[in-house]
Each structure stands twice: as C-alpha cells, then as structure tokens.
Design an enzyme around this catalytic site. Sequence first.
Site, PDB file in Angstrom:
ATOM      1  N   HIS A  22       0.834  -1.197   0.000  1.00 48.80           N
ATOM      2  CA  HIS A  22       0.000   0.000   0.000  1.00 48.80           C
ATOM      3  C   HIS A  22       0.874   1.253   0.000  1.00 48.80           C
ATOM      4  O   HIS A  22       1.751   1.403   0.830  1.00 48.80           O
ATOM      5  CB  HIS A  22      -0.899  -0.023   1.241  1.00 48.80           C
ATOM      6  N   ASP A  30       7.472   5.727 -21.167  1.00 48.00           N
ATOM      7  CA  ASP A  30       7.570   5.658 -22.623  1.00 48.00           C
ATOM      8  C   ASP A  30       9.014   5.358 -23.039  1.00 48.00           C
ATOM      9  O   ASP A  30       9.915   5.286 -22.202  1.00 48.00           O
ATOM     10  CB  ASP A  30       7.021   6.926 -23.278  1.00 48.00           C
ATOM     11  N   ASP A  64      -4.752   3.866  -4.783  1.00 49.78           N
ATOM     12  CA  ASP A  64      -4.867   4.244  -3.378  1.00 49.78           C
ATOM     13  C   ASP A  64      -5.931   5.340  -3.176  1.00 49.78           C
ATOM     14  O   ASP A  64      -5.694   6.497  -3.516  1.00 49.78           O
ATOM     15  CB  ASP A  64      -3.515   4.735  -2.876  1.00 49.78           C
ATOM     16  N   MET A  74       3.165  12.994 -16.553  1.00 47.96           N
ATOM     17  CA  MET A  74       4.265  13.934 -16.758  1.00 47.96           C
ATOM     18  C   MET A  74       3.720  15.128 -17.527  1.00 47.96           C
ATOM     19  O   MET A  74       3.156  14.992 -18.603  1.00 47.96           O
ATOM     20  CB  MET A  74       5.423  13.310 -17.536  1.00 47.96           C
ATOM     21  N   TYR A 112      10.491  13.094 -12.713  1.00 57.02           N
ATOM     22  CA  TYR A 112      11.723  12.301 -12.625  1.00 57.02           C
ATOM     23  C   TYR A 112      12.087  12.014 -11.172  1.00 57.02           C
ATOM     24  O   TYR A 112      12.462  10.883 -10.825  1.00 57.02           O
ATOM     25  CB  TYR A 112      12.895  13.025 -13.298  1.00 57.02           C
ATOM     26  N   TYR A 130       4.996  12.584 -23.750  1.00 54.61           N
ATOM     27  CA  TYR A 130       4.444  12.788 -22.412  1.00 54.61           C
ATOM     28  C   TYR A 130       3.460  11.687 -22.037  1.00 54.61           C
ATOM     29  O   TYR A 130       2.405  11.941 -21.471  1.00 54.61           O
ATOM     30  CB  TYR A 130       3.810  14.177 -22.297  1.00 54.61           C
ATOM     31  N   ASN A 132       4.287   9.152 -19.984  1.00 55.42           N
ATOM     32  CA  ASN A 132       4.678   8.558 -18.707  1.00 55.42           C
ATOM     33  C   ASN A 132       3.588   8.732 -17.652  1.00 55.42           C
ATOM     34  O   ASN A 132       2.964   9.779 -17.558  1.00 55.42           O
ATOM     35  CB  ASN A 132       5.969   9.213 -18.212  1.00 55.42           C
TER      36      ASN A 132
END
Length: 141
Positions: A22, A30, A64, A74, A112, A130, A132
């Site tokens: 958890h 990508d 969650d 991103m 990042y 973009y 990610n």
Amino acid sequence: MLKHIPKCLSPNSLKILMEMGHGDEIVIADGNFPAASHAQNLIRLDGLNIPEILEAILTLMPLDPYADAAIFYMMHGPELATPPIWSEYETILTKTENTNFTPTKLERFQFYDQAKQAYAIIATSDQALYANVILKKGVIT
C-alpha cells in the site's frame, strides 16, 4: 498458464505488482524515459505501448483511495496542447472503474524525482510524447 492474466504482463511484472505494498508506486514509462538510470526495479516490456499495460495493471491493482493523488502524468510544456495519449488514459480509467481518481500533473523534473522513489519502473517502447504515468497502489478491502 493462468486464466485472466493480461498477456502483456510478464511473470516478472506480476511478481513486482505482488511485492508492492500500500502506497508503493510504479512508473509506466515511454521509450524516451531514462528508465534504467532511475529504477530501483526495472521491468522491460519492450515492443508494448503504455495504454495496454496501464489497462492490464488497473484490472489487477487497486489505486490508493486514501492518498491525495494516486495517478500522475508527466506535464508537458505550456506551449503544448494536452497530449492526445491522456484521453486514452481517461478512457482506460473509466473502463477499469477508476473514475474517482483525478490525475495529478507533475512538471518533468518533479516527475523524474518521484520516479526515482518508485518501487519499480516499466520500460516500454511507446513513442507517444508525455505518455509517462505513475500509479500508487491501494488496498483490497
């Protein structure tokens, strides 16, 4: 062989998803993302694209509901329109009954930094810009 396991998930990716607890996070990256240099646990799913992996993971792993945010994109630069891939992600969130989650957009370097703390990073061959995404694991009640 097992029933109902998405074919795009490797045995190692299933192992990692099972190990996660958890609040642990997983990045689906990508093809341009520096996955190997950022990962504590690297999963290679070369030849695959993020949407099919995202859908596969969200059919198995809960997000969650107790966190301020459970899904992160991103962020693109202000000069760009919303990346088209994000609308695919919204469709997947709806399809996998994750409509209670609003994605949080992180600036590239914040993304990042958060990715470096993730339990694992999945490296894909996705060429979408973009694309990610970070997912925070929830609990099964």
